[in-house]
Design a protein around this motif. Structure first.
Motif, PDB file in Angstrom:
ATOM      1  N   LEU A  16      55.333  19.119 -17.295  1.00 24.02           N
ATOM      2  CA  LEU A  16      55.715  20.286 -18.101  1.00 24.02           C
ATOM      3  C   LEU A  16      57.204  20.218 -18.413  1.00 24.02           C
ATOM      4  O   LEU A  16      58.037  20.216 -17.502  1.00 24.02           O
ATOM      5  CB  LEU A  16      55.398  21.575 -17.323  1.00 24.02           C
ATOM      6  N   THR A  25      57.878  28.971 -21.607  1.00 22.97           N
ATOM      7  CA  THR A  25      57.547  28.158 -20.428  1.00 22.97           C
ATOM      8  C   THR A  25      56.994  29.032 -19.314  1.00 22.97           C
ATOM      9  O   THR A  25      56.064  28.650 -18.601  1.00 22.97           O
ATOM     10  CB  THR A  25      58.790  27.416 -19.889  1.00 22.97           C
ATOM     11  N   GLU A  41      57.591  19.488 -13.260  1.00 16.65           N
ATOM     12  CA  GLU A  41      58.475  19.996 -14.316  1.00 16.65           C
ATOM     13  C   GLU A  41      59.608  19.016 -14.612  1.00 16.65           C
ATOM     14  O   GLU A  41      60.195  18.440 -13.701  1.00 16.65           O
ATOM     15  CB  GLU A  41      59.052  21.368 -13.920  1.00 16.65           C
ATOM     16  N   PRO A  66      57.931  25.206 -24.262  1.00 13.95           N
ATOM     17  CA  PRO A  66      57.559  24.049 -23.459  1.00 13.95           C
ATOM     18  C   PRO A  66      56.797  22.981 -24.251  1.00 13.95           C
ATOM     19  O   PRO A  66      56.398  23.188 -25.394  1.00 13.95           O
ATOM     20  CB  PRO A  66      56.584  24.669 -22.448  1.00 13.95           C
ATOM     21  N   LEU A  68      53.613  20.124 -22.851  1.00 16.88           N
ATOM     22  CA  LEU A  68      52.815  19.735 -21.682  1.00 16.88           C
ATOM     23  C   LEU A  68      52.175  18.384 -21.973  1.00 16.88           C
ATOM     24  O   LEU A  68      51.546  18.214 -23.018  1.00 16.88           O
ATOM     25  CB  LEU A  68      51.721  20.780 -21.431  1.00 16.88           C
TER      26      LEU A  68
END
Ligand code: GSH
Length: 231
Positions: A16, A25, A41, A66, A68
């Motif tokens: 992430l 996020t 992360e 974010p 992913l």
């Protein structure tokens, strides 16, 4: 915690790209926490401009956080962006506990509340909008603060009106369980507090936030609990 992938490959399934104070996020973190899913992360420091670096723009050409990456089953897939799409992806992969209602009307209501916050309120107060208004639009700090206050107030009071008047509202935005609407609501409230902005007359939202914040999935995702946050 679901971390079979780490046991098999030595690394978590999900990566992430995150920054401590970002609202979008935070949404993904809460959903992962609720489902008990682990993500590694990678900090993208917005204050240092890392979201505009060549390396991050290759992950998300919009330069927004974010993103992913799903490293599952050793396959190479394009990064996923847009927190709402990521929340639905997580829901489809890990259906329990559900963060969308079982019925079409309920799902549409939850998605609509979520979009009021994540699509119609949040984008107006992002760093890229601030940068444009202060560099091209003649905004000083006071004008930016007035802008933030105006758009937070407009969005949250519209959501308050719906939550206070619609019968589907319960302990949470939709009934008695946490949904994507609560996650988006908490994500906006989290940044409101960071910027120390007061929005008047939102008692239903404040009541629902107390229920969310009592849940460990929200507490663990809180901006100030993240690496890189000011002490
Ligand atoms: N709609 C996107 C918004 C993503 C977004 O704007 N993220 C902010 C942080 S919360 C960001 O990276 N902003 C960088 C900028 O505005 O330059 C989502 O929900 O993922």
């Amino acid at each position: 915690m679901i971390d079979k992938d780490r046991a098999m490959t030595g690394q978590a399934r999900f990566e992430l790209f995150a920054f401590w104070r970002t609202s979008a996020t935070y949404r993904v973190r809460v959903a992962l926490n609720l489902k008990g899913v682990v993500a590694e992360e990678r900090i993208v420091d917005i204050d240092a401009g890392e979201h505009r670096s060549e390396a991050y723009l290759a992950i998300n050409p919009l330069g927004a956080i974010p993103a992913l990456i799903d490293r599952g089953a050793g396959q190479s897939r394009a990064p996923l962006t847009q927190s709402l799409a990521i929340l639905e992806f997580i829901e489809e992969l890990y259906p329990e506990p559900a963060i969308l209602p079982p019925d079409p009307h309920g799902r549409a209501r939850v998605r609509s509340l979520a979009a009021m916050l994540a699509a119609d309120t949040h984008p107006l107060i992002t760093p890229r909008v601030r940068k444009y208004l202060t560099s091209q639009g003649g905004f000083d700090d006071a004008a930016w603060r007035a802008w933030q206050t105006h758009w937070f107030t407009t969005g949250l009071q519209a959501v308050e009106h719906r939550l206070a008047s619609e019968a589907e509202t319960g302990a949470f935005c939709h009934g008695e369980t946490i949904t994507i609407a609560d996650i988006c609501l908490a994500s906006i409230l989290a940044v409101l507090r960071i910027f120390k902005i007061e929005v008047p007359a939102i008692p239903t939202i404040e009541r629902i936030m107390r229920s969310c914040e009592a849940h460990p999935a929200f507490a663990k995702a809180a901006p100030l609990a993240q690496p890189g946050a000011p002490r």
